[in-house]
Design a protein around this motif. Structure first.
Motif, PDB file in Angstrom:
ATOM      1  N   THR A 243       0.829  -1.208   0.000  1.00  0.00           N
ATOM      2  CA  THR A 243       0.000   0.000   0.000  1.00  0.00           C
ATOM      3  C   THR A 243       0.860   1.254   0.000  1.00  0.00           C
ATOM      4  N   LEU A 244       1.865   1.288   0.865  1.00  0.00           N
ATOM      5  CA  LEU A 244       2.741   2.451   0.920  1.00  0.00           C
ATOM      6  C   LEU A 244       3.450   2.673  -0.413  1.00  0.00           C
ATOM      7  N   GLU A 245       3.853   1.601  -1.057  1.00  0.00           N
ATOM      8  CA  GLU A 245       4.515   1.699  -2.361  1.00  0.00           C
ATOM      9  C   GLU A 245       3.585   2.309  -3.419  1.00  0.00           C
ATOM     10  N   ILE A 246       2.326   1.919  -3.405  1.00  0.00           N
ATOM     11  CA  ILE A 246       1.392   2.325  -4.458  1.00  0.00           C
ATOM     12  C   ILE A 246       0.808   3.717  -4.225  1.00  0.00           C
TER      13      ILE A 246
ATOM     14  N   ILE B 284      -3.065  13.627  -4.668  1.00  0.00           N
ATOM     15  CA  ILE B 284      -3.678  13.517  -6.001  1.00  0.00           C
ATOM     16  C   ILE B 284      -4.940  12.675  -5.913  1.00  0.00           C
ATOM     17  N   LEU B 285      -4.837  11.517  -5.263  1.00  0.00           N
ATOM     18  CA  LEU B 285      -6.014  10.651  -5.119  1.00  0.00           C
ATOM     19  C   LEU B 285      -7.117  11.355  -4.333  1.00  0.00           C
ATOM     20  N   TRP B 286      -6.750  12.039  -3.259  1.00  0.00           N
ATOM     21  CA  TRP B 286      -7.730  12.742  -2.418  1.00  0.00           C
ATOM     22  C   TRP B 286      -8.496  13.780  -3.242  1.00  0.00           C
ATOM     23  N   LYS B 287      -7.761  14.571  -4.029  1.00  0.00           N
ATOM     24  CA  LYS B 287      -8.408  15.596  -4.863  1.00  0.00           C
ATOM     25  C   LYS B 287      -9.338  14.958  -5.879  1.00  0.00           C
ATOM     26  N   LEU B 288      -8.880  13.904  -6.532  1.00  0.00           N
ATOM     27  CA  LEU B 288      -9.711  13.274  -7.566  1.00  0.00           C
ATOM     28  C   LEU B 288     -10.898  12.511  -6.973  1.00  0.00           C
ATOM     29  N   LEU B 289     -10.772  12.066  -5.732  1.00  0.00           N
ATOM     30  CA  LEU B 289     -11.909  11.426  -5.053  1.00  0.00           C
ATOM     31  C   LEU B 289     -13.018  12.432  -4.751  1.00  0.00           C
ATOM     32  N   HIS B 290     -12.645  13.686  -4.520  1.00  0.00           N
ATOM     33  CA  HIS B 290     -13.602  14.689  -4.073  1.00  0.00           C
ATOM     34  C   HIS B 290     -13.939  15.734  -5.122  1.00  0.00           C
ATOM     35  N   GLU B 291     -13.440  15.594  -6.313  1.00  0.00           N
ATOM     36  CA  GLU B 291     -13.702  16.552  -7.386  1.00  0.00           C
ATOM     37  C   GLU B 291     -14.157  15.806  -8.634  1.00  0.00           C
TER      38      GLU B 291
ATOM     39  N   THR C 233      -1.896   6.002 -12.926  1.00  0.00           N
ATOM     40  CA  THR C 233      -2.601   5.473 -14.095  1.00  0.00           C
ATOM     41  C   THR C 233      -2.158   4.032 -14.360  1.00  0.00           C
ATOM     42  N   ASP C 234      -0.854   3.793 -14.325  1.00  0.00           N
ATOM     43  CA  ASP C 234      -0.327   2.439 -14.543  1.00  0.00           C
ATOM     44  C   ASP C 234      -0.856   1.449 -13.512  1.00  0.00           C
ATOM     45  N   ASP C 235      -1.084   1.929 -12.282  1.00  0.00           N
ATOM     46  CA  ASP C 235      -1.607   1.063 -11.219  1.00  0.00           C
ATOM     47  C   ASP C 235      -3.128   0.939 -11.258  1.00  0.00           C
ATOM     48  N   GLY C 236      -3.778   1.632 -12.188  1.00  0.00           N
ATOM     49  CA  GLY C 236      -5.229   1.505 -12.358  1.00  0.00           C
ATOM     50  C   GLY C 236      -6.061   2.312 -11.385  1.00  0.00           C
ATOM     51  N   LEU C 237      -5.440   3.247 -10.653  1.00  0.00           N
ATOM     52  CA  LEU C 237      -6.183   4.023  -9.664  1.00  0.00           C
ATOM     53  C   LEU C 237      -6.838   5.265 -10.264  1.00  0.00           C
TER      54      LEU C 237
ATOM     55  N   TYR D 133      -8.042  13.934 -15.884  1.00  0.00           N
ATOM     56  CA  TYR D 133      -7.763  12.770 -15.042  1.00  0.00           C
ATOM     57  C   TYR D 133      -8.939  12.571 -14.110  1.00  0.00           C
ATOM     58  N   ARG D 134      -9.312  11.307 -13.921  1.00  0.00           N
ATOM     59  CA  ARG D 134     -10.386  11.013 -12.966  1.00  0.00           C
ATOM     60  C   ARG D 134     -10.077   9.707 -12.254  1.00  0.00           C
ATOM     61  N   ILE D 135     -10.693   9.572 -11.110  1.00  0.00           N
ATOM     62  CA  ILE D 135     -10.517   8.380 -10.289  1.00  0.00           C
ATOM     63  C   ILE D 135     -11.257   7.216 -10.959  1.00  0.00           C
ATOM     64  N   THR D 136     -10.699   6.035 -10.888  1.00  0.00           N
ATOM     65  CA  THR D 136     -11.363   4.849 -11.423  1.00  0.00           C
ATOM     66  C   THR D 136     -12.181   4.198 -10.313  1.00  0.00           C
ATOM     67  N   PRO D 137     -13.059   3.278 -10.660  1.00  0.00           N
ATOM     68  CA  PRO D 137     -13.769   2.542  -9.598  1.00  0.00           C
ATOM     69  C   PRO D 137     -12.781   1.859  -8.637  1.00  0.00           C
ATOM     70  N   TYR D 138     -11.709   1.309  -9.178  1.00  0.00           N
ATOM     71  CA  TYR D 138     -10.688   0.701  -8.322  1.00  0.00           C
ATOM     72  C   TYR D 138     -10.024   1.758  -7.444  1.00  0.00           C
ATOM     73  N   GLY D 139      -9.765   2.933  -7.991  1.00  0.00           N
ATOM     74  CA  GLY D 139      -9.178   4.020  -7.219  1.00  0.00           C
ATOM     75  C   GLY D 139     -10.071   4.455  -6.069  1.00  0.00           C
ATOM     76  N   LYS D 140     -11.382   4.330  -6.263  1.00  0.00           N
ATOM     77  CA  LYS D 140     -12.325   4.708  -5.201  1.00  0.00           C
ATOM     78  C   LYS D 140     -12.194   3.813  -3.981  1.00  0.00           C
ATOM     79  N   THR D 141     -11.590   2.632  -4.148  1.00  0.00           N
ATOM     80  CA  THR D 141     -11.403   1.744  -2.994  1.00  0.00           C
ATOM     81  C   THR D 141     -10.389   2.316  -2.006  1.00  0.00           C
TER      82      THR D 141
END
Length: 117
Positions: free
Chosen positions: A11-14, A23-30, A59-63, A78-86
């Motif tokens: 998890t820490l690596e990804i 980046i993930l936080w912003k895309l989760l909420h925007e 993107t390569d990790d599918g998030l 750029y947008r969050i994927t369903p997998y990224g929402k996890t």
């Protein structure tokens, strides 16, 4: 990946590091965001090169996904994927823990200041 690697290490690596979580936080909420919009929204000074690298990794990790509208001038979002929402549950927990830590740290400093008067 190492054979006996823990989930925490993976998890820490990804998703961790200075910028990936933000980046993930912003895309989760925007809504989907363009590159420069995302760069402005992220607190701190992130260079275009670093943002580009981190977006590519996520993107390569599918998030997240990169949407190229194939138009002139170029439009990419750029947008969050369903997998990224996890990631939302543990990013929310990290956010709450960080805010609580900040409150406690401020309280301890304030108490020390009052005691030392």
């Amino acid at each position: 990946m190492k054979e006996n690697e823990t989930g925490i290490e993976i998890t820490l690596e990804i998703v961790c590091g200075k910028w990936k979580g933000l980046i993930l936080w912003k895309l989760l909420h925007e809504k989907p965001m363009r590159f420069n919009q995302l760069r402005r929204e992220i607190d701190g000074e992130i260079s275009s090169r670093i943002l580009s690298r981190e977006l590519r990794k996520l993107t390569d990790d599918g998030l997240i996904e990169r949407i190229d509208y194939e138009m002139v001038p170029p439009k990419v979002e750029y947008r969050i994927t369903p997998y990224g929402k996890t990631t939302a549950s543990f990013l929310t927990s990290m956010n709450e823990w960080g805010l609580e830590h900040k409150r406690m740290s401020t309280s301890r400093k304030e108490m020390a200041r009052l005691i030392n008067k």
